[in-house]
Structures are given as structure tokens and as C-alpha cells.
Design a protein around this motif. Structure first.
Motif, PDB file in Angstrom:
ATOM      1  N   PRO A  71       0.829  -1.208   0.000  1.00 43.32           N
ATOM      2  CA  PRO A  71       0.000   0.000   0.000  1.00 43.32           C
ATOM      3  C   PRO A  71       0.866   1.261   0.000  1.00 43.32           C
ATOM      4  CG  PRO A  71       0.090  -0.907   2.212  1.00 43.32           C
ATOM      5  CD  PRO A  71       0.876  -1.851   1.344  1.00 43.32           C
ATOM      6  N   ILE A  72       1.241   1.742  -1.190  1.00 43.56           N
ATOM      7  CA  ILE A  72       2.099   2.923  -1.296  1.00 43.56           C
ATOM      8  C   ILE A  72       1.259   4.085  -1.830  1.00 43.56           C
ATOM      9  CG2 ILE A  72       4.237   3.838  -2.273  1.00 43.56           C
ATOM     10  CD1 ILE A  72       4.825   1.360  -0.713  1.00 43.56           C
ATOM     11  N   PRO A  73       1.197   5.208  -1.089  1.00 44.90           N
ATOM     12  CA  PRO A  73       0.452   6.370  -1.591  1.00 44.90           C
ATOM     13  C   PRO A  73       1.181   7.014  -2.769  1.00 44.90           C
ATOM     14  CG  PRO A  73       1.616   6.913   0.442  1.00 44.90           C
ATOM     15  CD  PRO A  73       1.822   5.454   0.223  1.00 44.90           C
ATOM     16  N   SER A  74       0.512   7.915  -3.477  1.00 47.59           N
ATOM     17  CA  SER A  74       1.141   8.590  -4.616  1.00 47.59           C
ATOM     18  C   SER A  74       2.341   9.383  -4.172  1.00 47.59           C
ATOM     19  CB  SER A  74       0.154   9.547  -5.280  1.00 47.59           C
ATOM     20  OG  SER A  74      -1.006   8.887  -5.634  1.00 47.59           O
ATOM     21  N   PHE A  75       3.379   9.419  -5.035  1.00 44.36           N
ATOM     22  CA  PHE A  75       4.608  10.085  -4.587  1.00 44.36           C
ATOM     23  C   PHE A  75       5.409  10.720  -5.720  1.00 44.36           C
ATOM     24  CE2 PHE A  75       7.213   6.830  -6.429  1.00 44.36           C
ATOM     25  CZ  PHE A  75       6.431   5.681  -6.345  1.00 44.36           C
ATOM     26  N   ASP A  76       5.008  10.570  -6.977  1.00 49.23           N
ATOM     27  CA  ASP A  76       5.906  11.000  -8.063  1.00 49.23           C
ATOM     28  C   ASP A  76       5.338  12.183  -8.857  1.00 49.23           C
ATOM     29  OD1 ASP A  76       3.920   9.917  -9.581  1.00 49.23           O
ATOM     30  OD2 ASP A  76       5.034   8.124 -10.158  1.00 49.23           O
ATOM     31  N   PHE A  77       5.792  12.346 -10.096  1.00 52.02           N
ATOM     32  CA  PHE A  77       5.404  13.506 -10.885  1.00 52.02           C
ATOM     33  C   PHE A  77       3.932  13.501 -11.279  1.00 52.02           C
ATOM     34  CE2 PHE A  77       8.879  16.260 -11.258  1.00 52.02           C
ATOM     35  CZ  PHE A  77      10.053  15.544 -11.372  1.00 52.02           C
ATOM     36  N   THR A  78       3.242  12.371 -11.059  1.00 53.87           N
ATOM     37  CA  THR A  78       1.818  12.366 -11.376  1.00 53.87           C
ATOM     38  C   THR A  78       1.041  13.160 -10.340  1.00 53.87           C
ATOM     39  OG1 THR A  78       1.571  10.297 -10.170  1.00 53.87           O
ATOM     40  CG2 THR A  78       1.870  10.139 -12.551  1.00 53.87           C
ATOM     41  N   VAL A  79       1.666  13.445  -9.194  1.00 49.94           N
ATOM     42  CA  VAL A  79       1.010  14.251  -8.168  1.00 49.94           C
ATOM     43  C   VAL A  79       1.082  15.719  -8.573  1.00 49.94           C
ATOM     44  CG1 VAL A  79       1.155  15.034  -5.778  1.00 49.94           C
ATOM     45  CG2 VAL A  79       1.548  12.630  -6.324  1.00 49.94           C
ATOM     46  N   MET A  80      -0.049  16.390  -8.538  1.00 45.03           N
ATOM     47  CA  MET A  80      -0.084  17.788  -8.946  1.00 45.03           C
ATOM     48  C   MET A  80       0.651  18.633  -7.924  1.00 45.03           C
ATOM     49  SD  MET A  80      -3.364  20.280  -9.536  1.00 45.03           S
ATOM     50  CE  MET A  80      -3.784  20.419  -7.803  1.00 45.03           C
ATOM     51  N   GLY A  81       1.483  19.520  -8.409  1.00 45.41           N
ATOM     52  CA  GLY A  81       2.194  20.417  -7.507  1.00 45.41           C
ATOM     53  C   GLY A  81       3.661  20.086  -7.338  1.00 45.41           C
ATOM     54  N   VAL A  82       4.040  18.832  -7.680  1.00 47.85           N
ATOM     55  CA  VAL A  82       5.442  18.423  -7.538  1.00 47.85           C
ATOM     56  C   VAL A  82       6.269  19.141  -8.600  1.00 47.85           C
ATOM     57  CG1 VAL A  82       7.065  16.517  -7.724  1.00 47.85           C
ATOM     58  CG2 VAL A  82       4.866  16.171  -6.594  1.00 47.85           C
ATOM     59  N   THR A  83       7.302  19.881  -8.177  1.00 44.74           N
ATOM     60  CA  THR A  83       8.151  20.577  -9.145  1.00 44.74           C
ATOM     61  C   THR A  83       9.523  19.940  -9.295  1.00 44.74           C
ATOM     62  OG1 THR A  83       8.756  22.116  -7.400  1.00 44.74           O
ATOM     63  CG2 THR A  83       7.050  22.843  -8.926  1.00 44.74           C
ATOM     64  N   SER A  84       9.992  19.193  -8.284  1.00 44.18           N
ATOM     65  CA  SER A  84      11.298  18.541  -8.411  1.00 44.18           C
ATOM     66  C   SER A  84      11.346  17.291  -7.550  1.00 44.18           C
ATOM     67  CB  SER A  84      12.426  19.496  -8.019  1.00 44.18           C
ATOM     68  OG  SER A  84      12.239  19.990  -6.714  1.00 44.18           O
ATOM     69  N   ILE A  85      12.205  16.369  -7.957  1.00 53.29           N
ATOM     70  CA  ILE A  85      12.390  15.101  -7.242  1.00 53.29           C
ATOM     71  C   ILE A  85      13.879  14.773  -7.212  1.00 53.29           C
ATOM     72  CG2 ILE A  85      12.065  12.597  -7.423  1.00 53.29           C
ATOM     73  CD1 ILE A  85       9.297  12.999  -8.410  1.00 53.29           C
ATOM     74  N   SER A  86      14.360  14.235  -6.091  1.00 55.97           N
ATOM     75  CA  SER A  86      15.748  13.751  -6.018  1.00 55.97           C
ATOM     76  C   SER A  86      15.718  12.243  -5.801  1.00 55.97           C
ATOM     77  CB  SER A  86      16.497  14.438  -4.873  1.00 55.97           C
ATOM     78  OG  SER A  86      15.779  14.328  -3.656  1.00 55.97           O
ATOM     79  N   VAL A  87      16.552  11.518  -6.533  1.00 52.38           N
ATOM     80  CA  VAL A  87      16.597  10.045  -6.451  1.00 52.38           C
ATOM     81  C   VAL A  87      18.052   9.603  -6.410  1.00 52.38           C
ATOM     82  CG1 VAL A  87      15.714   7.942  -7.470  1.00 52.38           C
ATOM     83  CG2 VAL A  87      14.813  10.141  -8.224  1.00 52.38           C
ATOM     84  N   ASP A  88      18.421   8.788  -5.437  1.00 47.57           N
ATOM     85  CA  ASP A  88      19.799   8.282  -5.396  1.00 47.57           C
ATOM     86  C   ASP A  88      19.898   6.949  -6.118  1.00 47.57           C
ATOM     87  OD1 ASP A  88      20.880   9.399  -2.068  1.00 47.57           O
ATOM     88  OD2 ASP A  88      20.497  10.462  -3.947  1.00 47.57           O
ATOM     89  N   VAL A  89      20.704   6.908  -7.184  1.00 45.76           N
ATOM     90  CA  VAL A  89      20.907   5.646  -7.881  1.00 45.76           C
ATOM     91  C   VAL A  89      21.835   4.771  -7.039  1.00 45.76           C
ATOM     92  CG1 VAL A  89      21.264   4.652 -10.166  1.00 45.76           C
ATOM     93  CG2 VAL A  89      20.964   7.101  -9.932  1.00 45.76           C
ATOM     94  N   HIS A  90      22.695   5.417  -6.225  1.00 47.27           N
ATOM     95  CA  HIS A  90      23.684   4.642  -5.472  1.00 47.27           C
ATOM     96  C   HIS A  90      23.139   4.096  -4.155  1.00 47.27           C
ATOM     97  CE1 HIS A  90      25.245   8.634  -3.468  1.00 47.27           C
ATOM     98  NE2 HIS A  90      24.217   8.161  -2.802  1.00 47.27           N
ATOM     99  N   LYS A  91      21.831   4.161  -3.947  1.00 49.63           N
ATOM    100  CA  LYS A  91      21.267   3.445  -2.818  1.00 49.63           C
ATOM    101  C   LYS A  91      20.621   2.183  -3.378  1.00 49.63           C
ATOM    102  CE  LYS A  91      20.746   6.941   0.752  1.00 49.63           C
ATOM    103  NZ  LYS A  91      21.006   8.272   0.214  1.00 49.63           N
ATOM    104  N   TYR A  92      19.302   2.140  -3.435  1.00 49.36           N
ATOM    105  CA  TYR A  92      18.657   0.913  -3.890  1.00 49.36           C
ATOM    106  C   TYR A  92      18.732   0.716  -5.405  1.00 49.36           C
ATOM    107  CZ  TYR A  92      16.959   0.422   0.873  1.00 49.36           C
ATOM    108  OH  TYR A  92      16.888   0.275   2.236  1.00 49.36           O
ATOM    109  N   GLY A  93      19.353   1.694  -6.107  1.00 48.02           N
ATOM    110  CA  GLY A  93      19.590   1.503  -7.534  1.00 48.02           C
ATOM    111  C   GLY A  93      20.800   0.623  -7.766  1.00 48.02           C
ATOM    112  N   LEU A  94      21.552   0.367  -6.664  1.00 48.51           N
ATOM    113  CA  LEU A  94      22.711  -0.522  -6.686  1.00 48.51           C
ATOM    114  C   LEU A  94      23.795  -0.042  -7.651  1.00 48.51           C
ATOM    115  CD1 LEU A  94      21.055  -4.060  -6.415  1.00 48.51           C
ATOM    116  CD2 LEU A  94      21.367  -2.290  -4.696  1.00 48.51           C
ATOM    117  N   ALA A  95      23.914   1.275  -7.791  1.00 47.92           N
ATOM    118  CA  ALA A  95      24.963   1.857  -8.626  1.00 47.92           C
ATOM    119  C   ALA A  95      26.158   2.198  -7.733  1.00 47.92           C
ATOM    120  CB  ALA A  95      24.433   3.113  -9.303  1.00 47.92           C
ATOM    121  N   PRO A  96      27.314   2.497  -8.337  1.00 46.37           N
ATOM    122  CA  PRO A  96      28.465   2.868  -7.499  1.00 46.37           C
ATOM    123  C   PRO A  96      28.188   4.155  -6.721  1.00 46.37           C
ATOM    124  CG  PRO A  96      29.012   3.049  -9.840  1.00 46.37           C
ATOM    125  CD  PRO A  96      27.646   2.500  -9.769  1.00 46.37           C
ATOM    126  N   LYS A  97      28.828   4.313  -5.553  1.00 44.95           N
ATOM    127  CA  LYS A  97      28.642   5.507  -4.750  1.00 44.95           C
ATOM    128  C   LYS A  97      29.073   6.721  -5.561  1.00 44.95           C
ATOM    129  CE  LYS A  97      26.960   5.038  -0.547  1.00 44.95           C
ATOM    130  NZ  LYS A  97      25.700   4.550  -1.086  1.00 44.95           N
TER     131      LYS A  97
END
Lengths: 608, 410
Positions: free
Chosen positions: A393-419
Motif C-alpha cells: 500500500p504505497i500512496p502517490s509520490f511521483d510527478f503524477t502528483v499535482m504540484g510536484v516541481t522537483s524530485i531527487s533520487v539516489d541511484v547509489h542506494k537501492y539503484g545498486l549503482a556505485p557511490k
């Protein structure tokens, strides 16, 4: 009674007392009104003849009072002048002159005092004043400094002696390839981190095989590249654009509700992504609304990187306590919005307790006030889209939500990319343009830079691309399934321990827990002794574990160790020798937050 | 200029630093207690770099300290931010200003924009060095910082660091020396007997220095060092956060989490080369630079800008369009830098160029001849764009063009 008559009587008396010589000589009268007006004219540096004319004009006017008496405005003015003069005549002229000047001085002093309060808050200002007065007592300052040093030394806990052996100069002759052996030796002294650290390493398995091996090979293949030189290293330019686009697609960029204009860049980490989002919002709102004294509102649970952004970019930060569910408190946030507010922030989830803020409601709030709204998906960006697919049960959280102007995402956490790899995204190009810095007046040429850095290590970008492309959606789905299940198991395990309680309702893979009956920091010290590195939190005092693939095989031993630690503390309450519990506890209770800041700075000052 | 390490990217020195990076790819110096090895590597890289720049000399005060960063831009950003906060505490300046030469790096503009500082870019003097008199004229009660480059990126010329230091000291300002390019060359060039003026912490008035390990330090990209004269100044670099429910947090530089692998790679680079390694490399590139300067002097249509102090050689032409020469050189596979004020191009010589100095001069001569015989823009070349951008009076429009260009790349 005719007001003019009263007026004239008063002035006539003054006038009669003065002697106005026809040859232009003016003998100073004793009356106060003449005194004041003459002084004023002197100040204005009017030449003598003009002064005479002015005085003549002002007081001659009264002689012609009768001819003007038909004008009620004139008579009102004169009446006012008369009453004002009669009131003021009871004061010394010098006092009348000095009073406005002193008021101005007092007003300036008050203004600077108020601006300090505005910056730091009334409590902090009074405390600061109190503390500096105490410190001015001889002997107190040196005592406080000595105590501070003791705490800092304790935090360094014996590592100072190790540092004394560290190199301070380049060896005359290089070690050549022998340097690898020396590094292996140094590495072997590191603590056993596999499966024992909250967060820290998100890739499963050992660092010399499997996924790690793959991304290392990718990094090495592109270690010579630098995306500053787009024309030379086109491969890396492509990798970067694809990582950004693929990440954006996970966060609704292809949905109609997002507007289809989502764009972004890769950065060196979550902090840089957040710094850029804040800087961009500041400059965008300056252009949009002309705000020159920007303010931003965040929840108490939002990351410390927002404080860093506020300090760097001269933005007033308002940290608002969370509500009873440990989520961002909408009502409280709304109360802090004023005409200088540029940005509000929601975390999905927040670092301390792993709880998702009410993103949709925050989005509506931001939209209604015309503010920027940043969603912090540094932790959740590569988990929530897949957890949602798996039916959690995950509530809405991304760009589909009205009003969101920016998002930060770390690839080096659960994206399993290099630090060293993260992504910052914006709703559209108009906002993002304010992220770029263009320099036209440098003799080194025309220069435009998208993010904070100039030169960047292309190898890390290649590693991030390799991580995402090697896993694909199915790989992330499978990983998410594992860590969400591990999280559930750990939550159940903690619920079995009666002395502990879980903070709020964790939405993802972070589980924070505290205790009403024992000192949770002492539990942390025991767990440290068992090799576990967990995070110490405050408000309320608690600790958390951020579950990664590293923990999946060791969930049972974590619960086991935790139960034992709780039992140990229950039977032997009191600080553990060498433990950090007293320090954490004290820092939490100290009212002078400025001193806590100084302690932290001194600690950091001693590490390098 | 693109690659400072000699040889191919899959052998030799590159191989070595890649192995070092891979060995520590899982580490993150944010977690000092877990990855003590990386904490040591970082402290040693900073100390060794500081020692190259006078930290052990009495004149520096013996209090030099610093941190590793992700690159020259971050080092510069941090030096400016730290100076701003230090001067706010020291002199109560709330509307800070900084003065730099026209040749100083664009990262200072970025710092000014980020940190709300008014930037004054002052034209260089006839020798293309920072103009002391002009800089002094711009100092006012809001000035917090002046900058000297050793050398500057455009023309490879060292500013009068000692005089700038005296100026800063007399006015009580911070003085940052930009050794991003020169940090790992000038100390060794000085040892080899080249005429290098004073440039490091032994100069009175210097409060901070930036040095890129990933240039002539031959470390992996993403490694630089920022140094300060003493701890009192550096403390203003740190950000301490006490009101976060995530715990007590203190961060030394811009980033939070950092790739420990790169730090290990930098340590490996420095330790594997040692002073003798850097000395030998410096000898090679300074000689290559001399050879290239001589080669350019042989081409009558070209003139060298100023007197290059190190390994950057900038040259222009009074008789042909130098950007057309650049386009021909691009066609021959050379990637040079286009400069302005005056219009010119430069080559930044690295170990990569040492074996090909002759073919560079050869290609350059041919390119000059080609342009001389066929003047006019080359199809697909960038000369018209560079030329136009230089002449356009509306700098705001040039800025917009650059922003739109960047907007389309990602």
C-alpha cells in the motif's frame, strides 16, 4: 470663537516681542517658535536674505490672517500650528532636536536586534546572549572549552594516537605497483561490515564478486572519461542521458498527469541533488515572484541536506515538528507559509523513521500557494515504484502528483549503482534552466555548467548505467520483494520484544524503534559491541536499521542480537564503558544548540 | 588537456588506479567509523598535498588543514563559501563582494551566483596577469575575498601572488590561490630550476588554496583538495545540523555520501609515483611545453599570449581567424580550447602529448597554411559561432544561448 483669533493672539504676542529691523538685521527673539524655525533654516544653509524672507513670510502670513480667514484649510493649518507650538514650547529646543536623532538610533538598534531574532529565533538569541555573558566571566570560558575538548576526545575515542602515525609527506621514491599490497593491508583493518551496517552498502554479496565486480569493470572501462567534454566522450553523454530518462520513467514522466516535460541531470549524490533542487527553486521563484528573502519549510524528519542548502544559499529554513504519525504536519506547514516562502518538501520516505509524508496533500498545498514542492525520493526512488507493483500500500509520490516541481533520487542506494551517483529531476525545462550556470565574461571562453561540479568522473556514470541495465525492471522487482519481506520480518521480530516500540508505521525498509523503559542508546552501544552499526536518532531518542540486500541473509541473527542486547541493558542499566550513549543523551538535552553545533564542528575539525 | 595520465587507459598507471578504486568501491567516507582505511587515505592525501605547498615551512604558520573534494569546482566553491562566512563573523559583512581577474576560472562566477556574492571581474594587465592596481581600486568595505591563479587556465600565466597576498593582508581580506592546475607541477618545476615565483602558504596573506589531484596529480577524475591557512577559517566550511530527528549531523564538504574508491585511487596515484615520479613527469611536460612554444614561434602568422609559466600555451593571430585554425585542427583530431579576450586557442600539455609534440607542430603549421590560403569559415566549423558570441553586446542573450544549448543535451 474664531480659531484664527486664538491663533493670532498667540503669535501676535510673539511677534510683538520680536524686533524686526527694516534694514534686514534680524535680532534673535526669545520665543521658541522663532528659535526653532531659524535653526532649521540655518541647517538648510539658506543665505541670510532668504532666511529673513522666509521668516518674514511665515510670520507675515499671520498678519494677513483676516484676508485668508475665508479659507478654512489655511485656518486649520494655523490652528494646528498654534496648538503644536504651544504644546512643544514646554520642551527645551535642544531636547526637541535631539529626540528624533536618538529615536532613529534606537530604531536602528531595535531593527538589528529583531533581524538577529528573525534569523536565529527568540529562544536561541536569548540563550546566545545568556551564554556569552556567562562566558565573559573569567575562568568560565576556559572551563567550558576544556569540557568541550573532553567530549570531542571521547568521540574520537582513541583514534588520535593512530592518527599520529599517519603520513604527512609524499615518499621520496614512489612505491610503484607495491602500493596495492599496502592498500590491501590497510583494508584488512576495516571492520567487518557485511550485513552489519544500517544502509551503507546496498549491493548484496561481497565487494569482489557478482554485481560489485560488474560495476567495477564498467567504471574501469570509462575511468579516463569526463562528461565536461561532451564532444569527446559521447558514450558517457549517452549513458548519463539514459540513466536520467530511465529514472524519470520510474517516477511518472511518461504519464499524462506529469505533463510529459520532465527533465533532469545526474549528480554526485543525494546532497547535491537536494542542493540543486533548492538553488533552482530559489532562482525560479525569484524570477517568478520577485522573492529576495526566500524561506523554505520542511518537516523535522527531512534530511540535513536542506539545512546545508539553507546555509549555502541564504534561505531561511523553518523545520516544523512532525505530527503524531511522524509524518510531515500539513497544518503546521501551512501556518508557516508567508510571502517569502519559495519551497516546501515532502520525503518518501523520510530517513529517520522510513515513513512516507502525505505527498498528495502537500502537492495541493504547494500548488494552491504557487510554491515549489520538492519530493525527496533519495531513499525511495528505486523501491517504491516496485513495491507499488508488488501490491504494497504505497500512496502517490511521483510527478503524477499535482504540484510536484522537483524530485531527487539516489541511484547509489537501492539503484545498486556505485557511490557517487544520483539524479535530480524537474517538472519542466523552464524550472530546470535555473539550475544551469552560464559564464560569458571569462577569457577562458564561453562556459555553461549544468550541475555543481565542472569535471566529473565518467566512470561512475558508466557504472550507474551498467547497474540499471544489468538488473532491468525484473531485477529491481525481485530485490524489492526480498528487502520488503526482510523489513516485515524485522518489524515482527521487534514487536516480539516487549521493551521496544516501533516508531510510526514504516512504509519501506527503514525500521526505527525506541524504548520507554530503557535507554535505547545503551542498547545501541551493546549492538555496536556485537558488530552492528545502527543509526542513532533523536526526537524521540531511538535507533534505526535501514535494511538492504546485505541484511536479507542475517535477519534472524539481527533479531537475536537485539533481544540479547535489550536483556543485557535491562539487567545492567547504566552507561557502557566507551559507549556513546551519554554523549547522545546529553547533546539531546542541552538547551544551547549553538554549543552542540560547536561540538560537532570541533569533532569534524579533528578528523582530517 | 582531457587526459593527464600517459599511455592507454587499460594499462600502466591507469590499471593501477583502477585496481585501487575497485578494491574500495564499496566504501563511503561518510561512515568514518566503518571505513577507517579510507579515512586514513583521505587524511594522508590532504597532508601530502599540503606539504607540497609549504605547510611544513615556518612561514605558513604550521596550522594548514583541508579536505578532499570532488573536483576543482567544489574546492573553489568551498573556499568562497568559507571565506564568506569567516568574513561575516570577522567583520560583520552581510553584502559580500569578491574581486577576481578576467582570467580566473568560471567556478568563481558559479560561487558568486550560488552564495549571493557580488563578483567583480577585473581585466588583466598587458602581461595578461591579474592587475593589482585595478583590483585595489575595486576594494570596498564589502569586499571579502580576492583571488590569484597559479597559473590561470586561459593563458597558463602565474599571477603576482606575493603582491596580491600583501594587498589582501593589508586590507584584512581573504586571499585564495587557485592552484588547481599548478599544484602538482609548480613545486617540482621550482625544484628543477624553472623561474617560478612564490605561490603557496609561505606567501603572507594566503588564506586558502585549491589543488586538483585529478589533473597533474594523475589521480582518478573526481579528486581535488581544498586547503586553509588555519583551523579557525576552515571551521566555517563545515555544516553542523542539530535539529534533525535523523540525529546529530556534521558534514565537512558539499557532499554527504562520497565514493571512497576515488579517494583510494588518489592515494594510490600519489604513493605509487612519489616525489621522484612527479619530478620526472614535470621535467617531461615542461620540456614538451618549451618545444611547443618554440614551434609556434616559428610560425610567423601566430603569436603566443604573454609568457607561459607552465604547460599551457595560448596563441592567437593578427592576420587570420584563429577559430578557423581551430576548426582545421579539430578536423585533424586535435581538441583544443577556444578562448576570448583576445580571441585565441590553447593547448594544455600533458604526458599524453609528450610523444606527439612534433606532429602537433606539423599539423598546426599545415592548418595555418590552409586557412591562409583559403580564408573563410569551414563548413561545420564553430568559428562563426565563437566569433559572433564574442562580438554580441547583449551578454544576457549569449547567456540564454548557452543555457538553451545545455538544456538540449540531457
Amino acid at each position: 470663537m474664531h480659531p484664527a483669533k486664538t491663533n493670532r493672539t498667540f503669535l501676535a504676542r510673539d511677534y510683538q516681542e520680536s524686533r524686526f529691523a527694516n534694514d534686514g538685521c534680524f535680532i534673535l527673539p526669545s520665543s521658541t517658535s522663532y528659535y526653532l524655525i531659524y535653526f532649521l533654516l540655518l541647517l538648510l544653509r539658506l543665505p541670510r536674505s532668504l532666511r529673513h524672507t522666509a521668516i518674514h513670510f511665515i510670520f507675515q502670513k499671520n498678519e494677513q490672517m483676516d484676508s485668508y480667514s475665508s479659507s478654512s484649510f489655511n485656518s486649520f493649518l494655523n490652528h494646528f500650528r498654534a496648538s503644536a507650538n504651544s504644546f512643544l514650547s514646554q520642551f527645551e529646543p535642544l531636547a526637541l532636536l535631539l529626540a528624533p536623532l536618538l529615536t532613529l538610533l534606537a530604531a536602528r538598534f531595535l531593527q538589528s536586534f529583531l533581524s538577529v531574532i528573525h534569523e536565529k529565533g527568540l529562544k536561541a538569541t536569548l540563550l546566545g546572549f545568556f551564554m556569552s555573558s556567562i562566558k565573559s566571566v573569567p575562568g568560565v570560558k576556559s572551563y567550558i572549552d576544556a569540557e568541550k575538548q573532553k567530549v570531542v576526545d571521547k568521540l574520537h575515542s582513541g583514534s588520535k594516537s593512530i592518527r599520529e602515525n599517519w603520513r604527512t609527506e609524499l615518499p621520496t621514491t614512489g612505491l610503484g605497483v607495491g602500493v596495492i599490497e599496502e592498500m590491501k593491508d590497510e583494508k584488512s583493518k576495516d571492520v567487518d561490515w557485511q550485513g552489519k551496517c544500517s544502509g551503507t552498502v546496498y549491493i548484496g554479496g561481497s565487494e569482489s564478486e557478482g554485481h560489485f565486480s560488474l560495476i567495477n569493470e564498467a567504471c574501469s572501462m570509462f575511468a579516463h572519461t569526463n562528461p565536461l567534454h561532451l564532444d569527446v566522450f559521447k558514450s558517457v553523454a549517452r549513458f548519463e542521458a539514459e540513466v536520467v530518462a530511465m529514472t524519470a520513467a520510474l517516477l511518472g514522466s511518461k504519464e499524462k498527469a506529469s505533463g510529459g516535460q520532465v527533465c533532469g541531470n545526474m549528480t554526485s549524490g543525494g546532497t547535491e541533488s537536494i542542493l540543486l533542487a533548492v538553488k533552482t527553486s530559489r532562482d525560479y521563484m525569484k524570477m517568478k515572484k520577485g522573492i529576495t528573502k526566500p524561506e523554505m519549510i520542511i518537516a523535522e524528519s527531512a534530511h540535513s541536506a536542506y539545512d546545508k542548502a539553507a546555509q549555502y544559499f541564504n534561505i531561511k529554513l523553518r523545520r516544523v515538528p512532525v505530527d503524531k504519525e511522524f509524518q510531515a504536519d500539513l497544518k503546521a506547514i501551512r501556518q508557516h507559509i508567508n510571502r517569502n516562502t519559495i519551497l516546501i518538501v515532502g520525503s518518501a520516505p523520510g530517513f529517520p523513521h522510513g515513513i512516507i509524508d502525505p505527498i498528495e496533500e502537500l502537492g495541493k498545498l504547494a500548488y494552491s500557494y504557487g510554491l515549489c514542492f520538492h519530493v525527496d525520493l533519495c531513499l525511495g526512488g528505486f523501491v517504491l515504484p516496485f513495491a507499488h507493483k508488488l501490491g504494497y500500500p504505497i500512496p502517490s509520490f511521483d510527478f503524477t502528483v499535482m504540484g510536484v516541481t522537483s524530485i531527487s533520487v539516489d541511484v547509489h542506494k537501492y539503484g545498486l549503482a556505485p557511490k557517487g551517483t544520483s539524479v535530480v529531476l524537474y517538472r519542466d525545462h523552464d524550472i530546470r534552466k535555473h539550475q544551469f550556470v552560464a559564464v560569458t565574461e571569462w577569457s577562458g571562453g564561453l562556459y555553461v555548467s549544468p550541475t555543481i561540479a565542472g569535471s566529473r568522473p565518467g566512470g561512475l556514470i558508466a557504472g550507474a548505467w551498467a547497474a540499471m541495465m544489468s538488473l532491468g525492471q525484473e531485477g529491481y522487482l525481485e530485490n524489492t520483494r526480498k528487502i520488503m519481506e526482510a523489513s516485515k520480518m524485522i518489524q515482527n521480530g521487534i514487536k516480539e520484544i516487549p521493551e521496544l516500540f516501533i516508531i510510526g508505521r514504516p512504509d519501506m525498509t527503514i525500521v526505527a524503534f525506541g524504548s520507554a523503559v530503557l535507554d535505547i542508546f545503551e542498547v545501541n552501544d551493546i549492538m555496536s559491541g556485537k558488530g552492528w552499526h545502527l543509526n542513532a536518532l533523536q526526537r524521540p531518542n531511538s535507533i534505526h536499521i535501514c535494511i538492504t540486500l546485505q541484511h536479507v541473509p542475517v535477519v534472524d541473527s539481527f533479531i537475536q542480537d537485539l533481544s540479547e542486547a535489550v536483556q543485557t541493558v535491562k539487567e545492567n542499566p547504566g552507561p557502557i564503558s566507551g559507549g556513546l550513549a551519554p554523549i547522545y543523551g546529553a547533546a539531546g538535552r542541552m538547551p544551547d544548540r549553538g554549543m552542540v553545533e560547536e561540538l560537532l564542528v570541533n569533532y569534524m575539525d579533528g578528523t582530517c | 588537456m582531457l587526459c593527464y595520465i600517459g599511455g592507454s587507459e587499460s594499462e600502466g598507471h591507469f590499471s593501477l588506479i583502477n585496481e585501487a578504486c575497485s578494491m574500495f568501491a564499496h566504501t563511503n567516507p561518510l561512515h568514518l567509523d566503518v571505513f577507517k582505511s579510507v579515512a586514513r587515505f583521505e587524511a594522508e592525501v590532504v597532508a601530502m598535498t599540503a606539504a607540497l605547498l609549504g605547510s611544513k615551512e615556518k612561514a605558513s604558520g604550521g596550522q594548514v588543514c583541508g579536505n578532499m573534494t570532488s573536483g576543482g569546482t567544489e574546492s573553489i566553491l568551498l573556499a568562497v563559501k568559507t571565506s564568506r562566512d569567516y568574513m561575516k563573523m570577522k567583520k560583520g559583512i552581510t553584502k559580500p563582494e569578491m574581486i577576481i581577474a578576467e582570467s580566473a576560472h568560471s567556478a568563481y562566477d558559479k560561487a558568486a551566483q550560488y552564495f549571493n556574492i557580488k563578483l567583480r571581474r577585473v581585466p588583466v594587465d598587458k602581461e595578461f596577469q591579474a592587475d593589482l592596481k585595478a583590483i585595489r581600486q575595486h576594494i570596498n568595505r564589502n569586499t571579502i575575498l580576492i583571488v590569484g591563479s597559479a597559473p590561470g587556465f586561459p593563458h597558463g600565466i602565474i599571477d603576482p601572488i606575493e603582491e596580491l597576498g600583501k594587498l589582501a593582508y593589508s586590507y584584512g581580506l581573504c586571499f585564495h590561490v587557485d592552484l588547481c592546475l599548478g599544484g602538482f607541477v609548480l613545486p617540482f618545476a621550482h625544484k628543477l630550476g624553472y623561474p617560478i615565483p612564490s605561490f603557496d602558504f609561505t606567501v603572507m596573506g594566503v588564506t586558502s588554496i585549491s589543488v586538483d589531484v585529478h589533473k597533474y596529480g594523475l589521480a582518478p577524475k573526481g579528486t581535488s583538495v581544498v586547503l586553509y591557512r588555519d583551523h579557525d577559517i576552515r571551521k566555517h566550511q563545515f555544516v553542523a545540523v542539530t535539529e534533525w530527528s535523523g540525529g546529530l549531523y556534521v558534514s565537512p564538504t558539499i557532499a554527504g555520501s562520497r565514493p571512497g574508491g576515488l579517494i583510494a585511487g588518489a592515494w594510490a596515484a600519489m604513493m605509487s609515483l612519489g616525489q621522484e615520479g612527479y619530478l620526472e613527469n614535470t621535467r617531461k611536460i615542461m620540456e614538451a611545453s618549451k618545444m611547443i612554444q618554440n614551434g609556434i614561434k616559428e610560425i610567423p602568422e601566430l603569436f603566443i599570449i604573454g609568457r607561459p609559466d607552465m604547460t599551457i600555451v595560448a596563441f592567437g593571430s593578427a592576420v587570420l581567424d584563429i577559430f578557423e585554425v581551430n576548426d582545421i585542427m579539430s578536423g585533424k583530431g586535435w581538441h583544443l580550447n577556444a578562448l576570448q579576450r583576445p580571441n585565441s586557442i590553447h593547448i594544455c600539455i600533458t604526458l599524453q602529448h609528450v610523444p606527439v609534440v612534433d606532429s602537433f607542430i606539423q599539423d598546426l603549421s599545415e592548418a595555418v597554411q590552409t586557412v591562409k590560403e583559403n580564408p573563410g569559415p569551414i563548413s561545420g566549423g564553430l568559428a562563426p559561432i565563437y566569433g559572433a558570441a564574442g562580438r554580441m553586446p547583449d551578454r544576457g542573450m549569449v547567456e540564454e544561448l548557452l543555457v538553451n544549448y545545455m538544456d538540449g543535451t540531457c
